[in-house]
Write an enzyme that holds these catalytic residues in place. Structure first.
Site, PDB file in Angstrom:
ATOM      1  N   GLY A  29       0.781  -1.240   0.000  1.00 29.03           N
ATOM      2  CA  GLY A  29       0.000   0.000   0.000  1.00 29.03           C
ATOM      3  C   GLY A  29       0.810   1.286   0.000  1.00 29.03           C
ATOM      4  N   ARG A  50       5.302  -7.505   8.106  1.00 30.14           N
ATOM      5  CA  ARG A  50       5.131  -8.758   8.856  1.00 30.14           C
ATOM      6  C   ARG A  50       5.379  -9.998   8.028  1.00 30.14           C
ATOM      7  NH1 ARG A  50      -0.609  -8.940  11.383  1.00 30.14           N
ATOM      8  NH2 ARG A  50      -1.175  -8.082   9.338  1.00 30.14           N
ATOM      9  N   ALA A 105       2.584   1.811   9.368  1.00 31.67           N
ATOM     10  CA  ALA A 105       1.955   0.506   9.599  1.00 31.67           C
ATOM     11  C   ALA A 105       0.655   0.652  10.382  1.00 31.67           C
ATOM     12  CB  ALA A 105       2.907  -0.407  10.366  1.00 31.67           C
ATOM     13  N   SER A 155      -5.517   8.976   9.448  1.00 31.33           N
ATOM     14  CA  SER A 155      -6.674   8.683   8.611  1.00 31.33           C
ATOM     15  C   SER A 155      -7.738   9.736   8.851  1.00 31.33           C
ATOM     16  CB  SER A 155      -7.235   7.300   8.946  1.00 31.33           C
ATOM     17  OG  SER A 155      -8.493   7.100   8.323  1.00 31.33           O
ATOM     18  N   TYR A 168     -10.840   1.114  15.052  1.00 36.21           N
ATOM     19  CA  TYR A 168      -9.878   1.771  14.167  1.00 36.21           C
ATOM     20  C   TYR A 168      -9.879   3.286  14.406  1.00 36.21           C
ATOM     21  CZ  TYR A 168      -7.543   3.111   9.803  1.00 36.21           C
ATOM     22  OH  TYR A 168      -6.692   3.648   8.864  1.00 36.21           O
ATOM     23  N   LYS A 172      -6.692   5.913  15.373  1.00 31.51           N
ATOM     24  CA  LYS A 172      -6.288   7.037  14.537  1.00 31.51           C
ATOM     25  C   LYS A 172      -6.553   8.373  15.229  1.00 31.51           C
ATOM     26  CE  LYS A 172      -4.494   4.799  11.149  1.00 31.51           C
ATOM     27  NZ  LYS A 172      -3.032   4.868  10.893  1.00 31.51           N
ATOM     28  N   THR A 203      -6.091   0.335  -1.089  1.00 34.91           N
ATOM     29  CA  THR A 203      -5.118  -0.564  -0.474  1.00 34.91           C
ATOM     30  C   THR A 203      -5.854  -1.819  -0.029  1.00 34.91           C
ATOM     31  OG1 THR A 203      -5.408   0.208   1.822  1.00 34.91           O
ATOM     32  CG2 THR A 203      -3.873   1.452   0.422  1.00 34.91           C
TER      33      THR A 203
END
Length: 256
Positions: A29, A50, A105, A155, A168, A172, A203
């Site tokens: 991404g 990862r 990440a 984000s 999430y 952020k 992504t």
């Protein structure tokens, strides 16, 4: 015999040539696009991820572009303290210093009614605790250099705070607050801190089929990773005394 010396214009953009850059989540991404773009501008880039297949794919693409000497990678899990230590051990081995950290990440996650304590903990570790830990390590190296630049990839979810993504959004939003505060701590040491908050980007974090993504891009409802990579280049190449603190980028037709 006359000699001439070139002096840098006070308003000239900063060069990325020779900059030592660490990008977390640099195998897919936005991170992958940024690694290739920064290396193409002369930076020396260390990426981490990862999984070996994604890392190998990125390094293979770097070789095709003639950038293999400028990009190296390491497999490490940013959701663990061991992974953080491994990454910065690689920084020392590869660079013996650091000019730029891109905290990129992150893991997608849905609302609080999904998952378990261990799931939330891992997401929080990766999306929020890892940027804190990486910033701590990077700041030590940058202070020794006399300065540096930390770019946090957030984000627009931290602004829109949409339904069914509360876990999430929490991470952020935390990164947003951390960026604003840590900037005041690190600026006196010559370390810039920038927060880039993308809107919807094509992504693997975004659900949907490739065909659905293509349709969104055609309609101006979705960005591509290169769009955000270019914004990272923009932030890093401003003049020494210029600080891009917050940068929000969204597709033309994204409403919120």
């Amino acid at each position: 015999m006359e000699t001439s010396t070139k002096t840098k214009h006070p308003f000239a953009a900063e060069s990325l040539e020779g900059k030592r850059i660490l990008i977390t989540g640099g195998t897919t991404g936005i991170g992958r696009a940024a690694a290739l773009m920064l290396a193409a501008q002369g930076a020396n880039v260390l990426i981490c991820g990862r999984h070996a297949p994604e890392l190998n794919d990125t390094l293979a693409d770097a070789e095709k572009l003639g950038l293999s000497e400028r990009i190296t990678g390491v497999i490490a899990d940013l959701g663990t303290e061991t992974g953080i230590k491994k990454i910065f051990s690689s920084v020392e081995d590869r660079f013996t210093g650091l000019d730029v950290l891109v905290n990129n990440a992150a893991l997608a996650f849905d609302g609080i009614e999904e998952g378990s304590y261990s799931d939330w903990q891992y997401v929080l570790n990766t999306n929020l605790l890892a940027p804190l830990a990486c910033t701590n390590e990077a700041a030590k190296l940058m202070k020794a250099n006399g300065g540096g630049h930390i770019v946090n990839i957030g984000s627009m979810s931290a602004v829109s705070r949409g339904k069914d993504s509360s876990v999430y959004v929490a991470t952020k939003s935390g990164l947003q607050g951390f960026s604003a505060s840590v900037r005041k701590e690190l600026n006196p040491d010559g370390i810039k801190v920038s927060l880039i908050e993308p809107g919807l980007v094509d992504t693997d974090m975004i659900p949907g089929t490739p065909e659905e993504h293509e349709e969104k891009k055609k309609k101006g409802e979705m960005l591509v990773a290169d769009d955000i990579a270019r914004s990272i280049v923009y932030v890093l190449t401003q003049t020494k005394n210029t600080a891009v603190i917050d940068l929000r980028i969204r597709p033309l037709m994204q409403e919120s």
